[in-house]
Design a protein around this motif. Structure first.
Motif, PDB file in Angstrom:
ATOM      1  N   VAL A  65      43.298  49.099  34.448  1.00 38.18           N
ATOM      2  CA  VAL A  65      42.777  47.745  34.251  1.00 38.18           C
ATOM      3  C   VAL A  65      42.906  47.326  32.786  1.00 38.18           C
ATOM      4  O   VAL A  65      43.284  46.187  32.487  1.00 38.18           O
ATOM      5  CB  VAL A  65      41.316  47.650  34.726  1.00 38.18           C
ATOM      6  CG1 VAL A  65      40.781  46.231  34.533  1.00 38.18           C
ATOM      7  CG2 VAL A  65      41.198  48.062  36.186  1.00 38.18           C
ATOM      8  N   PHE A  81      44.116  47.019  38.932  1.00 39.28           N
ATOM      9  CA  PHE A  81      43.819  48.407  39.297  1.00 39.28           C
ATOM     10  C   PHE A  81      45.032  49.149  39.845  1.00 39.28           C
ATOM     11  O   PHE A  81      45.016  50.382  39.954  1.00 39.28           O
ATOM     12  CB  PHE A  81      42.729  48.442  40.385  1.00 39.28           C
ATOM     13  CG  PHE A  81      43.262  48.080  41.750  1.00 39.28           C
ATOM     14  CD1 PHE A  81      43.614  49.076  42.652  1.00 39.28           C
ATOM     15  CD2 PHE A  81      43.444  46.759  42.118  1.00 39.28           C
ATOM     16  CE1 PHE A  81      44.111  48.754  43.909  1.00 39.28           C
ATOM     17  CE2 PHE A  81      43.949  46.428  43.361  1.00 39.28           C
ATOM     18  CZ  PHE A  81      44.285  47.426  44.267  1.00 39.28           C
ATOM     19  N   THR A 100      39.883  40.059  34.021  1.00 41.21           N
ATOM     20  CA  THR A 100      40.278  41.087  34.986  1.00 41.21           C
ATOM     21  C   THR A 100      39.029  41.696  35.634  1.00 41.21           C
ATOM     22  O   THR A 100      39.072  42.799  36.162  1.00 41.21           O
ATOM     23  CB  THR A 100      41.111  42.197  34.315  1.00 41.21           C
ATOM     24  OG1 THR A 100      40.401  42.691  33.166  1.00 41.21           O
ATOM     25  CG2 THR A 100      42.470  41.674  33.874  1.00 41.21           C
TER      26      THR A 100
END
Length: 333
Positions: free
Chosen positions: A106, A300, A234
């Protein structure tokens, strides 16, 4: 008898990673493409556990139906659990999650969005494919010497901060529970949200979605930011009020935005809708900006992360079946 698992929202990459890891567990997994909802809840009958992802529904009605079908465990193959009614689940079934699968994945994707937005990599790619090698409109800025505002300083954020420090950026962070020792060791400073907004050239969101953080980025907070600020998310879509983001982009108060999440993403993200018209006017508007990059909740998505998600999820289920402590159980605070 082998544990029976009903697995919802299945994509080919889910099945590949879980099948590899399940070779060591031997669970009976039934994979279903659809998202868990009241229309397909019948598929959970006879299952010991149900495995879901971020766009599956687990509200009070679903929880009650799962319990009525004999399901004893709801296993989230993700870190977030804002799609689960924990109050409804209390005393009916256990909830487990994957709190960390690859914070590097991430953090690195966040950096990729920052660099792509700043140096307009996406626009340069489109141009050169058409034989246009002009530089007009592609000018970026040195990230060295600029200030990054990091909201939330958990595992992902700390990896990102370390990377950004390596680029020569200074960092001002906000966290509900500031870690003074960490700040001293990393050479960053904590501030209030208003201080982060005022100081940051780039703002990156890494806090959980709670009632307090919902729409953290809104008309008022955007007004406190530097002109031309870059915003990267994110984390969770509802950290940003999308209409306010659009207005900030139109007024040029916001210079660019990188979004791996969107507040109304469930209908679109992870699906191929290329042959349909996007009828979400806000999403369509965001996609029209050449200074906005949207990715499909993929930060991810690395091979390492997928392996870790499968391993932790199945280990959570195995621990439950064997009556062991659930180290990744989600409980009401």
């Amino acid at each position: 008898m082998s544990c029976r698992i009903a697995f919802f929202g299945t994509k080919p990459y889910d099945r590949d990673s879980f099948e590899k890891v399940n070779a060591s567990f031997g669970f009976d997994i039934k994979y279903y493409k659809g998202h868990l909802n009241l229309n397909n809840i019948v598929l959970t009958q006879g299952a010991d556990a149900v495995c879901i992802f971020v766009n599956d529904t687990a509200d009070a009605d679903i929880i009650d139906a799962l319990a009525a079908n004999g399901v004893r465990l709801l296993a989230l193959r993700c870190a977030g659990f804002n799609n689960v009614d924990l109050e409804a689940a209390k005393g009916k079934l256990k909830i487990v999650r994957v709190p960390a699968y690859s914070p590097y994945a991430v953090a690195e994707h966040t950096l990729a969005l920052m660099l792509s937005l700043n140096r307009k990599i996406h626009r340069a790619y489109w141009r050169t494919r058409d034989g246009n090698f002009s530089l007009h409109g592609l000018q970026g800025f040195d990230m060295h010497g600029k200030t990054a505002g990091i909201i939330g300083t958990g595992k992902i954020a700390r990896i990102l901060i370390h990377i950004l420090k390596g680029l020569g950026m200074s960092v001002v962070a906000y966290d509900l529970y500031p870690d003074v020792k960490y700040a001293e060791e990393e050479g960053i400073r904590y501030g209030t949200l208003d201080e982060v907004y005022a100081a940051a050239d780039i703002i990156s969101l890494h806090c959980p979605l709670t009632p307090e953080t919902r729409y953290l980025i809104n008309e008022d907070s955007i007004a406190k930011m530097k002109d031309g600020v870059m915003i990267v998310n994110t984390g969770r879509g509802q950290l940003i009020q999308s209409n306010a983001l659009v207005e900030g982009l139109k007024s040029k108060k916001i210079g660019s935005a990188g979004l791996d999440v969107y507040e109304e993403e469930a209908q679109y993200f992870y699906e191929d809708t290329s042959d349909k018209i996007i009828d979400d006017d806000v999403l369509a508007r965001l996609l029209s900006f050449n200074n906005v990059i949207i990715t499909s909740h993929q930060a991810f998505f690395t091979s390492e992360a997928m392996h870790n998600i499968a391993l932790t999820t199945l280990q959570n289920i195995d621990d439950f079946m064997q009556g062991k402590p659930l180290v990744n159980e989600v409980k009401l605070s």
